[in-house]
Design an enzyme around this catalytic site. Structure first.
Site, PDB file in Angstrom:
ATOM      1  N   SER A   7     -10.086  -0.538   6.920  1.00 22.95           N
ATOM      2  CA  SER A   7      -9.504  -0.286   5.606  1.00 22.95           C
ATOM      3  C   SER A   7      -8.827  -1.471   4.947  1.00 22.95           C
ATOM      4  O   SER A   7      -8.480  -1.413   3.771  1.00 22.95           O
ATOM      5  CB  SER A   7      -8.507   0.876   5.686  1.00 22.95           C
ATOM      6  OG  SER A   7      -9.179   2.100   5.819  1.00 22.95           O
ATOM      7  N   LYS A  17       0.845  -1.191   0.000  1.00 21.48           N
ATOM      8  CA  LYS A  17       0.000   0.000   0.000  1.00 21.48           C
ATOM      9  C   LYS A  17       0.884   1.246   0.000  1.00 21.48           C
ATOM     10  O   LYS A  17       1.931   1.274   0.654  1.00 21.48           O
ATOM     11  CB  LYS A  17      -0.923  -0.020   1.216  1.00 21.48           C
ATOM     12  CG  LYS A  17      -1.984   1.075   1.223  1.00 21.48           C
ATOM     13  CD  LYS A  17      -2.924   0.916   2.409  1.00 21.48           C
ATOM     14  CE  LYS A  17      -3.998   1.983   2.437  1.00 21.48           C
ATOM     15  NZ  LYS A  17      -4.934   1.815   3.581  1.00 21.48           N
ATOM     16  N   SER A  61      -9.813   1.841   2.767  1.00 26.85           N
ATOM     17  CA  SER A  61      -8.935   2.628   1.911  1.00 26.85           C
ATOM     18  C   SER A  61      -7.910   1.794   1.137  1.00 26.85           C
ATOM     19  O   SER A  61      -7.269   2.287   0.220  1.00 26.85           O
ATOM     20  CB  SER A  61      -8.182   3.665   2.756  1.00 26.85           C
ATOM     21  OG  SER A  61      -7.336   3.020   3.717  1.00 26.85           O
TER      22      SER A  61
END
Length: 481
Positions: A175, A76, A151
């Site tokens: 997330s 990420k 997210s």
């Protein structure tokens, strides 16, 4: 080139049937073919191929392969990796490169993992749809008109599209778990402190945890065993022993398992398809010998309210460092220092990030601190006490991951309050700091993935992964195509 999990890949690498170079080349070709899906912010073409050749040479020299030998992993875009761009999907970090490695990166590199690229995300991990990204949204692997969740939407889509075997994400209030549910994969948030946060760009420091997205529980457990444990660079990381997670999983039996089913997780407002699929998964566990125990927990709505007060307060402090002075975006039209700060932040941050900074500043202000922030901390304590009490009666708490299936791109962007409710079932585990996991359990009437959400007591990741593996096997969800 397809594999039945990492053990299949590893055996074919060690037998000489395949080389790391062949495997990584294949993954990179697939990543390049999916460029239109916006899943990666950066692809490490040269670095990944060089690493693959290095590992092939290591094997040829007869050296022992690491635990993650040759595993293609996505990161990420809010986790530091030395020399690589780091943007948090925000304009304000344009051009910035990490100057050090996160602890999780060091530990995975030491076990011969190969990083293929950085994944798209909601800006600074603030969002539930991956639409709050400066480079645009990511489509859901099952319906490209819908969101993958957020997210960590890019990480979830990378695994679901078989562009990485495992992906690192971050989980503040759901997330990792919510996008895993939307993309039909495993999404693990460990106990707070189980994994070092050193090198993770902070959103809300008392909630943030690095988590894992994988196609199956075995791969998630393997990586967790590598990256978990105390770190001298993170005072909040735990001294708690790191067990052999594969062994812990093997010792888990569904027969006699006490599953807590909170009324609060199955409200009348729950999407009918989601409720049906999740309850069908629960029924399969019961038929396998589990005992269902109805339990009372505080309404999740209270958790959402407290959560958005606390995390925005922490974010308003954590994001104060991004001002254009030392790195990232600096507004070109600023006559003085004060204007440079204001203009850089105004132009560099997206709408959702600015909304949360303003909300956090407000709840911390002198006239409202007691009314909002202090009260939210008291609510957090109530949740922690109630969840501890619940685990005196049950082994695991069960519910849906999300109150609705993946929604259309753009459908909720004009209604932030409705968007926040996407995390209504995942936030409680974050409030209390307990481990939680999203498990794929089926599909709704439109063929969209549905995830079930499991919460276990502190540091019971092994037990939780074992239960999740049983559940995934019983439900036998089809892989993404």
């Amino acid at each position: 080139m397809q594999f039945h999990g990492y053990e299949d890949l590893r055996s074919r690498l060690l037998s000489g049937e395949l080389t790391c170079e062949q495997v990584i080349s294949d993954y990179l070709q697939r990543i390049d073919s999916s460029r239109d899906d916006n899943i990666f912010t950066v692809v490490f073409h040269d670095e990944a191929m060089a690493r693959a050749r290095e590992l092939d040479s290591k094997l040829q020299r007869g050296e022992a392969p690491g635990v993650l030998f040759g595993m293609p992993i996505a990161i990420k875009d809010n986790i530091a990796m030395k020399g690589a761009p780091l943007s948090c999907a925000s304009k304000i970090l344009a051009g910035y490169e990490s100057v050090y490695d996160a602890t999780v990166i060091k530990r995975m590199q030491a076990e011969d993992a190969i990083f293929v690229g950085r994944t798209n995300m909601d800006e600074f991990a603030m969002g539930s749809s991956n639409e709050n990204s400066a480079i645009g949204p990511v489509p859901n692997p099952y319906d490209k008109t819908r969101v993958p969740g957020g997210s960590s939407g890019g990480s979830a889509a990378a695994v679901a599209n078989d562009l990485a075997m495992v992906a690192l994400g971050s989980d503040t209030g759901g997330s990792v778990r919510q996008p895993a549910g939307f993309c039909n994969i495993i999404g693990l948030k460990p106990t707070y402190g189980r994994i070092s946060r050193y090198g993770l760009v902070a959103f809300a420091s008392s909630f943030d945890q690095i988590g894992l997205l994988a196609a199956n529980c075995d791969d998630a457990a393997l990586v967790l065993g590598v990256i978990a444990g105390k770190d001298e660079h993170d005072a909040t990381s735990s001294h708690h022993d790191v067990p052999e997670y594969d062994t812990a999983m093997d010792h888990v039996s569904v027969d006699g398992l006490r599953i807590g089913v909170p009324r609060a997780f199955f409200p009348e407002s729950l999407n009918a398809d989601v409720a049906g699929v999740v309850k069908a998964g629960l029924k399969k566990l019961e038929e396998a010998g589990a005992e269902l125990v109805e339990i009372d927990l505080p309404e999740s709505d209270y958790a959402i309210a407290a959560y958005y007060i606390l995390v925005t307060a922490e974010a308003s402090s954590n994001l104060a460092r991004f001002d254009g002075a030392r790195y990232g975006y600096r507004s070109p039209d600023s006559p003085d220092l004060s204007s440079m700060y204001v203009n850089s932040r105004t132009e560099g941050f997206g709408a959702e990030v600015k909304r949360r900074i303003m909300l956090g500043t407000y709840v911390l202000s002198a006239g409202y601190y007691d009314t909002y922030y202090k009260k939210a901390q008291q609510v957090r304590r109530v949740f922690q006490d109630k969840y501890r009490e619940a685990f005196e009666k049950v082994d695991v708490i069960f519910g849906p991951t999300s109150p609705f299936p993946p929604f259309g791109i753009g459908d909720k962007m004009d209604n932030p309050l409705e968007m926040y409710l996407a995390d209504v079932f995942t936030v409680p585990a974050s409030i209390v700091g307990m481990p939680a996991i999203s498990v794929p359990v089926g599909f709704d009437s439109l063929g969209l993935p549905v995830g079930a959400h499991l919460i276990c007591n502190f540091f019971e990741e092994g037990k939780m992964l074992g239960i999740a593996r049983h559940l995934q096997t019983l439900c036998q969800t089809a892989p993404s195509n």
